[in-house]
Design a protein around this motif. Structure first.
Motif, short mmCIF file in Angstrom:
data_model
loop_
_atom_site.label_atom_id
_atom_site.label_comp_id
_atom_site.label_asym_id
_atom_site.label_seq_id
_atom_site.Cartn_x
_atom_site.Cartn_y
_atom_site.Cartn_z
N ASP A 263 16.99 21.74 9.91
CA ASP A 263 17.80 22.27 8.82
C ASP A 263 18.77 23.25 9.33
O ASP A 263 19.43 23.84 8.41
N LEU A 264 18.50 23.66 10.31
CA LEU A 264 19.21 25.11 10.78
C LEU A 264 20.81 24.31 11.17
O LEU A 264 20.88 23.24 11.43
N PRO A 265 21.86 25.17 10.94
CA PRO A 265 23.20 24.80 10.90
C PRO A 265 23.69 24.53 12.37
O PRO A 265 24.60 25.42 12.70
N TRP A 266 23.14 23.85 13.27
CA TRP A 266 23.58 23.71 14.64
C TRP A 266 25.03 23.50 14.87
O TRP A 266 25.58 22.34 13.95
N GLY A 267 25.79 24.30 15.16
CA GLY A 267 27.35 24.09 15.15
C GLY A 267 28.04 25.14 14.22
O GLY A 267 29.23 25.03 14.10
N GLY A 268 26.93 25.85 13.51
CA GLY A 268 27.58 26.67 12.36
C GLY A 268 27.08 27.87 12.46
O GLY A 268 26.65 28.75 13.33
N GLN A 269 26.90 28.67 11.29
CA GLN A 269 26.33 30.02 11.20
C GLN A 269 25.54 30.23 9.97
O GLN A 269 25.65 29.57 8.92
#
Length: 353
Positions: A263-269
């Motif tokens: 659920d981590l926003p890979w490609g985001g913050q």
């Protein structure tokens, strides 16, 4: 499709359970003996005591749910564990709010067939409660899907059945348990996080992680902690005399909420507890520039008040990184040697005659 998991006599026994429809095209006419019938009376008792009959009725046609229902023998083993710990099943059920959360930890918020569970071994499963569940990895030698709860205990699927258009019932052989330890407990039991835990205590952030949360912690190694002061251009004693600075760095490793790896926003913050930005690369790395690093094996540990991930290096907050680079540039400028100042040549003195 389910022949690999359920034989015809098992389907017939399930059809006779109160939790399943009585009619099915898949039910065998063979009549099982009373001793072979899976008993789910203890589950129904817990659902009734929690006042959740309508919500957790597998025969209901509304809602998208998958129930993981322990058979009665699993409840008997759980009751024995409670007695060994000085409690009892009756005392466990007295906490109605806790009982509801515990029951919801056996509920998946989506329809999930046995075949789907078999096809996604090793994946994490979300529940409606506080339980962390994961399917045993594909290398597992067991044929039927096996669930791993937060304590790493195995619960094997005994049988599965669709009970409505978007509802599925899976009978399991063990009661699932939520995480019993808190985030501080997980950090304390791993020697690699000794220095990180000591830093949390020295800055008072351990009190934050002792609360209900949930928080997601990115815990650096002892080696990473040892390299922090040089990375900030300080000596160890100088950093020790600046608890506010150390606290600012540590807050970069605390995220609000429970964030599994998937659920981590890979490609985001994401914003940290302090409001600083933390970047997640689309390549599966976190941080920026020279700080890019992966999560280490052993991440995704669930605690009762959050989740623990492991990293090697500490993450410097962007604001602190900018300040450090500006100071370094200023230090480099002042270090440039300047030509020595010389006094202008003196005018020749005139001598009075």
């Amino acid at each position: 499709m389910l022949n690999w998991l359920i034989n015809p006599s098992r389907l017939a026994r399930l059809a006779r359970s109160e939790l399943l429809p009585d009619s099915s095209a898949c039910v065998s006419p063979l009549a099982p003996t009373q001793a072979d019938m899976p008993r789910l009376e203890r589950w129904r008792e817990a659902v009734r005591l929690a006042g959740m009959e309508r919500a957790l009725d597998p025969a209901a046609t509304q809602g998208q749910l998958s129930l993981l229902v322990p058979e009665d023998t699993a409840f008997a083993a759980f009751e024995a564990e409670l007695e060994q710990s000085g409690s009892s099943w009756a005392a466990f059920c007295e906490d109605r709010a806790g009982l509801r959360r515990w029951l919801l930890g056996h509920v998946l918020p989506q329809p999930c067939t046995a075949q789907a569970l078999r096809s996604h071994r090793g994946a994490a499963l979300d529940t409606l409660g506080a339980h962390a569940l994961r399917l045993a990895p594909a290398s597992d030698s067991l044929t039927a899907p096996t669930l791993l709860d937060a304590s790493g205990r195995r619960a094997q699927l005994l049988s599965s059945r669709q009970t409505g258009p978007q509802r599925h019932l899976h009978v399991i052989d063990r009661v699932l348990q939520p995480a019993a330890q808190g985030l501080l407990d997980l950090l304390a039991q791993n020697p690699e996080h000794r220095d990180f835990l000591a830093a949390l205590r020295s800055t008072g952030l351990d009190a934050l992680l002792a609360g209900s949360g949930p928080f997601t912690v990115l815990a650096p190694s002892n080696a990473g902690m040892a390299r922090l002061a040089p990375r900030l251009g300080l000596r160890e004693r100088e950093l020790a005399r600046q608890p506010a600075l150390l606290r600012q760095v540590l807050l970069q490793h605390l995220l609000p909420g429970d964030c599994p790896v998937n659920d981590l926003p890979w490609g985001g913050q994401l914003r940290t507890v302090a409001g600083e930005a933390l970047s997640f690369s689309a390549l599966g790395l976190l941080g920026e520039g020279e700080q890019l690093q992966p999560l280490l094996p052993g991440s995704d540990q669930l605690a009762r008040n959050g989740r623990l991930h492991q990293v090697e290096q500490l993450l410097i907050p962007p604001s602190l990184q900018d300040e450090h680079e500006a100071n370094a540039a200023a230090d480099e400028l002042t270090a440039i040697p300047l030509p020595l100042w010389r006094a202008p040549p003196c005018a020749p003195r005139s001598h009075a005659h």
